[in-house]
Design a protein around this motif. Structure first.
Motif, PDB file in Angstrom:
ATOM      1  N   GLU A 100       0.839  -1.185   0.008  1.00 13.17           N
ATOM      2  CA  GLU A 100      -0.018  -0.125   0.040  1.00 13.17           C
ATOM      3  C   GLU A 100       0.786   1.071   0.027  1.00 13.17           C
ATOM      4  OE1 GLU A 100      -3.241   0.149   2.716  1.00 13.17           O
ATOM      5  OE2 GLU A 100      -4.314  -1.307   1.586  1.00 13.17           O
ATOM      6  N   LYS A 101       2.052   1.253   0.445  1.00  6.75           N
ATOM      7  CA  LYS A 101       2.828   2.402   0.903  1.00  6.75           C
ATOM      8  C   LYS A 101       3.606   2.577  -0.420  1.00  6.75           C
ATOM      9  CE  LYS A 101       6.428   4.407   3.559  1.00  6.75           C
ATOM     10  NZ  LYS A 101       7.260   4.513   4.876  1.00  6.75           N
ATOM     11  N   TYR A 102       4.285   1.582  -1.074  1.00  6.03           N
ATOM     12  CA  TYR A 102       5.105   1.747  -2.273  1.00  6.03           C
ATOM     13  C   TYR A 102       4.570   1.148  -3.634  1.00  6.03           C
ATOM     14  CZ  TYR A 102       8.472   2.523   1.498  1.00  6.03           C
ATOM     15  OH  TYR A 102       9.348   3.103   2.396  1.00  6.03           O
ATOM     16  N   GLY A 103       3.435   0.221  -3.569  1.00  6.85           N
ATOM     17  CA  GLY A 103       2.996  -0.221  -4.709  1.00  6.85           C
ATOM     18  C   GLY A 103       3.762  -1.507  -5.208  1.00  6.85           C
ATOM     19  N   GLU A 104       3.263  -2.338  -5.892  1.00 10.14           N
ATOM     20  CA  GLU A 104       3.714  -3.482  -6.361  1.00 10.14           C
ATOM     21  C   GLU A 104       4.912  -3.252  -7.254  1.00 10.14           C
ATOM     22  OE1 GLU A 104       3.569  -6.830  -5.744  1.00 10.14           O
ATOM     23  OE2 GLU A 104       1.694  -6.894  -4.951  1.00 10.14           O
ATOM     24  N   LEU A 105       4.612  -2.176  -7.958  1.00  9.78           N
ATOM     25  CA  LEU A 105       5.937  -1.776  -9.180  1.00  9.78           C
ATOM     26  C   LEU A 105       7.037  -1.403  -8.462  1.00  9.78           C
ATOM     27  CD1 LEU A 105       3.689  -0.260 -12.051  1.00  9.78           C
ATOM     28  CD2 LEU A 105       5.056  -2.512 -11.886  1.00  9.78           C
ATOM     29  N   GLY A 106       6.566  -0.179  -7.458  1.00 11.74           N
ATOM     30  CA  GLY A 106       7.428   0.212  -6.634  1.00 11.74           C
ATOM     31  C   GLY A 106       8.507  -0.657  -5.968  1.00 11.74           C
ATOM     32  N   LEU A 107       7.841  -1.928  -5.469  1.00 12.40           N
ATOM     33  CA  LEU A 107       8.902  -2.704  -4.559  1.00 12.40           C
ATOM     34  C   LEU A 107       9.426  -3.565  -5.663  1.00 12.40           C
ATOM     35  CD1 LEU A 107       5.921  -3.948  -2.142  1.00 12.40           C
ATOM     36  CD2 LEU A 107       8.143  -2.720  -1.556  1.00 12.40           C
ATOM     37  N   GLN A 108       8.927  -3.875  -6.692  1.00 11.98           N
ATOM     38  CA  GLN A 108       9.623  -4.702  -7.646  1.00 11.98           C
ATOM     39  C   GLN A 108      10.860  -4.049  -8.296  1.00 11.98           C
ATOM     40  OE1 GLN A 108       9.202  -7.789  -9.151  1.00 11.98           O
ATOM     41  NE2 GLN A 108       7.735  -8.380  -7.613  1.00 11.98           N
ATOM     42  N   LYS A 109      10.628  -2.576  -8.436  1.00  7.26           N
ATOM     43  CA  LYS A 109      11.558  -1.732  -8.682  1.00  7.26           C
ATOM     44  C   LYS A 109      12.854  -1.675  -7.835  1.00  7.26           C
ATOM     45  CE  LYS A 109      12.685   2.715 -10.707  1.00  7.26           C
ATOM     46  NZ  LYS A 109      12.162   4.020 -11.277  1.00  7.26           N
ATOM     47  N   MET A 110      12.542  -1.668  -6.276  1.00  8.22           N
ATOM     48  CA  MET A 110      13.533  -1.719  -5.307  1.00  8.22           C
ATOM     49  C   MET A 110      14.296  -3.086  -5.566  1.00  8.22           C
ATOM     50  SD  MET A 110      11.380  -0.564  -2.055  1.00  8.22           S
ATOM     51  CE  MET A 110      10.332   0.869  -2.055  1.00  8.22           C
ATOM     52  N   LEU A 111      13.595  -4.043  -5.940  1.00  2.00           N
ATOM     53  CA  LEU A 111      14.313  -5.423  -5.844  1.00  2.00           C
ATOM     54  C   LEU A 111      15.256  -5.595  -7.023  1.00  2.00           C
ATOM     55  CD1 LEU A 111      11.581  -8.073  -5.032  1.00  2.00           C
ATOM     56  CD2 LEU A 111      13.557  -7.516  -3.746  1.00  2.00           C
ATOM     57  N   PHE A 112      14.654  -5.134  -8.128  1.00  2.00           N
ATOM     58  CA  PHE A 112      15.921  -5.470  -9.459  1.00  2.00           C
ATOM     59  C   PHE A 112      16.298  -3.975  -9.905  1.00  2.00           C
ATOM     60  CE2 PHE A 112      12.179  -8.711  -9.196  1.00  2.00           C
ATOM     61  CZ  PHE A 112      12.963  -9.743  -8.962  1.00  2.00           C
ATOM     62  N   GLU A 113      15.884  -3.106  -9.464  1.00  2.00           N
ATOM     63  CA  GLU A 113      16.505  -1.824 -10.400  1.00  2.00           C
ATOM     64  C   GLU A 113      17.428  -0.884  -9.518  1.00  2.00           C
ATOM     65  OE1 GLU A 113      13.610  -0.309 -12.852  1.00  2.00           O
ATOM     66  OE2 GLU A 113      13.146  -1.923 -13.542  1.00  2.00           O
ATOM     67  N   SER A 114      16.577  -0.457  -8.196  1.00  2.00           N
ATOM     68  CA  SER A 114      17.215   0.432  -7.319  1.00  2.00           C
ATOM     69  C   SER A 114      17.546   0.093  -6.091  1.00  2.00           C
ATOM     70  CB  SER A 114      16.204   1.708  -6.854  1.00  2.00           C
ATOM     71  OG  SER A 114      15.054   0.959  -6.561  1.00  2.00           O
ATOM     72  N   HIS A 115      17.379   0.697  -4.979  1.00  2.00           N
ATOM     73  CA  HIS A 115      17.889   0.251  -3.823  1.00  2.00           C
ATOM     74  C   HIS A 115      16.794   0.143  -2.812  1.00  2.00           C
ATOM     75  CE1 HIS A 115      22.016   0.365  -4.641  1.00  2.00           C
ATOM     76  NE2 HIS A 115      21.882   1.282  -5.125  1.00  2.00           N
ATOM     77  N   ILE A 116      17.053  -0.787  -1.830  1.00  2.00           N
ATOM     78  CA  ILE A 116      15.894  -0.812  -0.644  1.00  2.00           C
ATOM     79  C   ILE A 116      15.961   0.095   0.448  1.00  2.00           C
ATOM     80  CG2 ILE A 116      14.611  -2.293   0.820  1.00  2.00           C
ATOM     81  CD1 ILE A 116      15.857  -4.704  -0.592  1.00  2.00           C
ATOM     82  N   PRO A 117      14.939   1.232   0.779  1.00  2.00           N
ATOM     83  CA  PRO A 117      15.499   2.155   1.875  1.00  2.00           C
ATOM     84  C   PRO A 117      15.698   1.486   3.046  1.00  2.00           C
ATOM     85  CG  PRO A 117      13.226   2.583   0.712  1.00  2.00           C
ATOM     86  CD  PRO A 117      13.718   1.205   0.211  1.00  2.00           C
ATOM     87  N   PRO A 118      16.822   1.748   3.800  1.00  2.00           N
ATOM     88  CA  PRO A 118      17.458   1.311   4.939  1.00  2.00           C
ATOM     89  C   PRO A 118      16.089   1.129   6.058  1.00  2.00           C
ATOM     90  CG  PRO A 118      18.904   3.035   4.207  1.00  2.00           C
ATOM     91  CD  PRO A 118      17.399   3.319   3.447  1.00  2.00           C
ATOM     92  N   ASP A 119      15.184   1.850   6.204  1.00  2.00           N
ATOM     93  CA  ASP A 119      14.315   1.653   7.307  1.00  2.00           C
ATOM     94  C   ASP A 119      13.319   0.652   7.017  1.00  2.00           C
ATOM     95  OD1 ASP A 119      13.055   3.002   5.343  1.00  2.00           O
ATOM     96  OD2 ASP A 119      11.840   4.647   6.573  1.00  2.00           O
ATOM     97  N   LEU A 120      13.246  -0.117   6.274  1.00  2.00           N
ATOM     98  CA  LEU A 120      12.252  -0.933   5.919  1.00  2.00           C
ATOM     99  C   LEU A 120      12.491  -2.221   6.740  1.00  2.00           C
ATOM    100  CD1 LEU A 120      11.045  -0.812   2.009  1.00  2.00           C
ATOM    101  CD2 LEU A 120      10.034   0.313   4.131  1.00  2.00           C
ATOM    102  N   GLU A 121      12.067  -2.497   7.777  1.00  2.00           N
ATOM    103  CA  GLU A 121      12.330  -3.516   8.699  1.00  2.00           C
ATOM    104  C   GLU A 121      11.657  -4.900   8.220  1.00  2.00           C
ATOM    105  OE1 GLU A 121      12.174  -5.064  13.391  1.00  2.00           O
ATOM    106  OE2 GLU A 121      11.638  -3.134  12.886  1.00  2.00           O
TER     107      GLU A 121
END
Length: 800
Positions: A221-242
């Motif tokens: 809900e916060k980042y969207g499926e596409l946003g999370l997929q992008k974190m995984l494969f293209e960019s970086h995961i925010p450090p505060d995502l526990e």
């Protein structure tokens, strides 16, 4: 199913398999040592592969006290040493102190105990599943299904090969998550990748399936499926995502539907050190069509990608699928909702609200009915081949019956594509063969049930053509050398043509058929004499031409829908090259397909012309026709210049493979025009053209038109090309054959371009033509009335 004592009551059997079966050699056992051998494949699964008599709990305890070893054994093939023996279940598929967490000073075996509790519940469900095999269906309440899904996910995550690499900071696959890993380790006081792996193993164990899915829903809900997929494969995961690993669990649960597969009668599944969560299959080159979990010799649980759900096929855009298991058709489970309503997804506007329903008491009362998919013998062997092709040189495998394992290993080795991987099984085949011959028929397991159709029986010798197999072995071992990759592929293709059907040939023919069908659908219907061999492929070409051919054709065939392996191994490389040669041989007998292929790229004509001896039948016919038309033909033979260009194109480019320079010029210019105009204004056409259909696959160009229409069409098209196509300068023709040919090539290419635009960019072509057909009663396609327009906007195109 494992053998049981006849006098054992049902409740006692359940206790032994679902309860004590899950105990590790830990503190919960009165005879446990300080150091623990901790399994990554649970005992209750290994027991289903057990050899020898099944003993009661009391008998096992008594024997353990006297020997120090649990008296339960399985066949164990150590791939590194090539040794097959029988080993105690308590000493295989585990690592001493594997799950001990030294940071937990109160109980370093806390994780192992939680795993044992999860396994105890999973064992009970899997026991019920085995009991349901005769009925062919199995029903699970939502909570039991969630627990089983959680068990399968953890079975994959807990594997020994992941402990040190899953969160390894400098691992190449962790480049996008490196900053997050480092920040998380610092915040939690974690000092190694193994400690972090244990931290999240504890998270997965402590949280229920619903809790993990709720954590994931918050991320979605916060980042969207596409946003999370992008974190995984293209960019970086925010450090505060526990709880970011909850999203990994979420994709595992949401992207696959659960299916239950049963081995064929007389066949068995095998288990290996990494047989839990193996991925198989590709969709458009991306992995994970299937996730495989072997839970017994009879049952495998397979998570199949939702792309393959039958009800989604009509809504999905076409994708290129590659899998050994596509001929298995499991049915997705049938939900029975406690509310009695058909479907729960309507009305849930967010991932979080859906997660809340599923974790509610009402959602917990939902049930799911699974139809158990019974495999044929070839399907079972194909499934086991997926498991075997993934074994590592340092791995191991276990099976129930020697006869079934021998048949499986021989079948696996008989497939040429598995030749290199199957080298690891040669010592196993030799030992099993020697054992079977020594024991004699009396001690062998019973033959397959008569219910198994005879035509499904698999004899390894029937799966391979000897001549082809020997050639492939010689190529793989390097004992047979070739001047070029093309020469090698051509020889394999010629032998394959005469060989009996094999899996190697079947895979190639399947991909050739896909690419051929796409080209066939794209042809303009003007070609003739399909199936006639106009020119045979040369058996050898230069090394430079060979390299250029495969560099061009392998990506081209992928774009045409064929699944190319793209592997670096000699056999994968050979299979791709033979697929190319096989496709070219078939295309050369289909003039329309050859024309489509030759016009795909301006480089194609020169590369493809080198495959044939100079002076093909089409070359001779066209050049004789061209001379005749230049010297003797009267303009009255044709209704217009357009009619003549249309007719010449039929012989120059639509009558099979050519090597003459005129045909090459026609193909190159046609491909260049299509590339240029095909990309023009795809997203910027004005109304009403932008809302009109682009595709008109059945459009057919007329071939006769008045000369004044022909002159208007050609003069304006040449003007547009002169402005749009770099380097293009139309020929004026002349009194020599060479000058006439240049003009004919221009006009044949324009005809070819109009055919393509009419089928694939019809709205753009209408916009183009309306720009210069002012008040002209003009018809270009057989599927339309004469049209005309007073708009003069074609110049807009020239200056974009």
């Amino acid at each position: 199913m494992p053998r049981r004592r006849r006098n054992a009551p049902n409740q006692q059997v359940r206790t032994e398999v679902a309860g004590e079966a899950q105990k590790t050699d830990g503190s919960s056992s009165p005879w446990a040592p300080t150091d623990q051998y901790q399994h990554f494949i649970p005992r209750f699964i290994l027991r289903r592969f057990q050899v020898g008599p099944v003993k009661s709990k009391a008998e096992r305890q008594k024997e353990f006290r006297s020997t120090g070893v649990d008296p339960e054994y399985v066949h164990y093939y150590d791939i590194a040493t090539g040794i097959l023996d029988i080993r105690p279940i308590g000493k295989v598929y585990g690592v001493p102190n594997f799950y001990q967490d030294v940071r937990n000073t109160e109980n370093i075996n806390d994780i192992e105990e939680k795993l044992a509790d999860l396994e105890r519940h999973a064992a009970s469900i899997i026991m019920d599943l085995h009991k349901a095999l005769p009925q062919g269906t199995f029903t699970l309440k939502r909570r039991s299904l969630e627990l089983l899904r959680k068990f399968l996910f953890i079975m994959h995550y807990r594997n020994v090969s992941y402990s040190g690499t899953y969160f390894q900071v400098d691992h190449p696959e962790n480049a996008g998550s490196r900053q997050w890993i480092e920040s998380f380790m610092k915040a939690k006081g974690i000092h190694s990748a193994v400690e972090m792996w244990l931290h999240f193993l504890r998270y997965y164990l402590n949280a229920s399936h619903s809790d993990i899915m709720r954590d994931a829903a918050e991320l979605v809900e916060k980042y969207g499926e596409l946003g999370l997929q992008k974190m995984l494969f293209e960019s970086h995961i925010p450090p505060d995502l526990e709880h970011f690993p909850a999203y990994t669990y979420h994709t595992h649960a949401n992207n696959y539907f659960f299916s239950i597969w049963e081995a064929a009668e007389g066949e068995e599944f095998i288990v290996t050190h990494n047989a839990f969560g193996l991925w198989e299959g590709l969709a458009d080159g991306s992995p994970d069509l299937h996730r495989i979990f072997v839970v017994s010799p009879r049952i495998a649980i397979v998570l199949r990608n939702v792309l393959l759900r039958p009800e989604l096929k009509e809504f999905m855009k076409p994708v290129s699928l590659g899998s050994s298991l596509l001929n298995v058709n499991p049915v997705p489970p049938t939900p029975i909702y406690a509310s009695g309503v058909d479907g729960i997804h309507e009305g849930f506007q967010s991932a979080r609200s859906l997660a809340r329903y599923r974790s509610s008491q009402e959602g917990g009362n939902d049930s799911f009915v699974f139809k158990i998919t019974k495999l044929s013998r070839p399907q079972t062997l194909a499934f086991n081949s997926v498991v075997l092709v993934n074994v590592k040189k340092t791995g191991s495998l276990t099976f129930l019956s020697r006869e079934s394992m021998l048949r499986t290993a021989r079948a696996f080795r008989s497939f040429p594509v598995n030749f290199l991987a199957s080298e690891l099984l040669v010592p196993l085949i030799a030992q099993l063969t020697a054992t079977m011959e020594t024991e004699g028929p009396a001690l062998r397991p019973p033959l397959p049930s008569p219910a198994a159709p005879l035509d499904q029986d698999v004899d390894a010798l029937t799966l391979v053509d000897v001549v082809l197999y020997v050639l492939l072995m010689q190529i793989c071992t390097g004992s047979k050398q070739f001047e070029t990759a093309y020469e090698r592929a051509h020889l394999v293709f010629r032998i394959m043509e005469k060989a009996k059907p094999t899996s190697f040939a079947d895979e190639i023919n399947r991909e050739v058929e896909k690419a051929f069908k796409v080209c066939k659908d794209l042809e303009d219907g003007m070609s003739f004499a399909d199936g006639v061999s106009f020119a045979r492929l040369l058996p050898s070409i230069s090394n430079e031409s060979s390299s250029q051919l495969f560099r061009f054709m392998i990506p081209s065939m992928s774009r045409l829908g064929a699944v190319m392996s793209g592997g670096e191994g000699i056999l994968e490389e050979l299979q791709d090259e033979v697929t190319v040669v096989s496709f070219l041989a078939r295309a050369s007998s289909s003039p329309g397909v050859w024309h489509t292929l030759s016009c795909t790229n301006p480089q194609a004509p020169e590369i493809l012309s080198r495959l044939f001896k100079k002076g093909t039948t089409t070359d001779i016919c066209f050049m004789n026709l061209a001379r005749f038309m230049h010297e003797r033909a009267s303009p009255s033979n044709f209704s217009s210049g357009f009619h003549m260009a249309y007719s010449l194109r039929g012989m120059c480019g639509m009558a099979g493979p050519t090597t003459n320079p005129v045909s090459q010029s026609y193909y190159q210019l046609t491909a260049s025009i299509i590339q240029c105009l095909g990309r023009t204004m795809l997203g910027s056409l004005p109304e009403p053209y932008s809302s009109q259909p682009r595709e008109r696959p059945k459009a057919r160009l007329i071939y006769k038109m008045p000369e004044e229409h022909s002159e208007l069409l050609f003069s304006n098209m040449k003007m547009i090309l002169r402005r749009s196509l770099p380097g293009y300068e139309p020929s004026l023709g002349g009194d020599t054959l060479g000058k006439s040919l240049k003009k004919w090539v221009d006009e044949m290419a324009i005809v070819g371009c109009l055919v393509w635009l009419g089928k694939h960019r019809r709205n753009f072509l209408d916009y183009l033509l309306d720009g210069f057909l002012q008040g002209v009663d003009f018809k270009l396609f057989e599927d339309e009335e004469a049209t005309g327009s007073t708009e003069t906007h074609w110049l807009y195109i020239l200056y974009q």
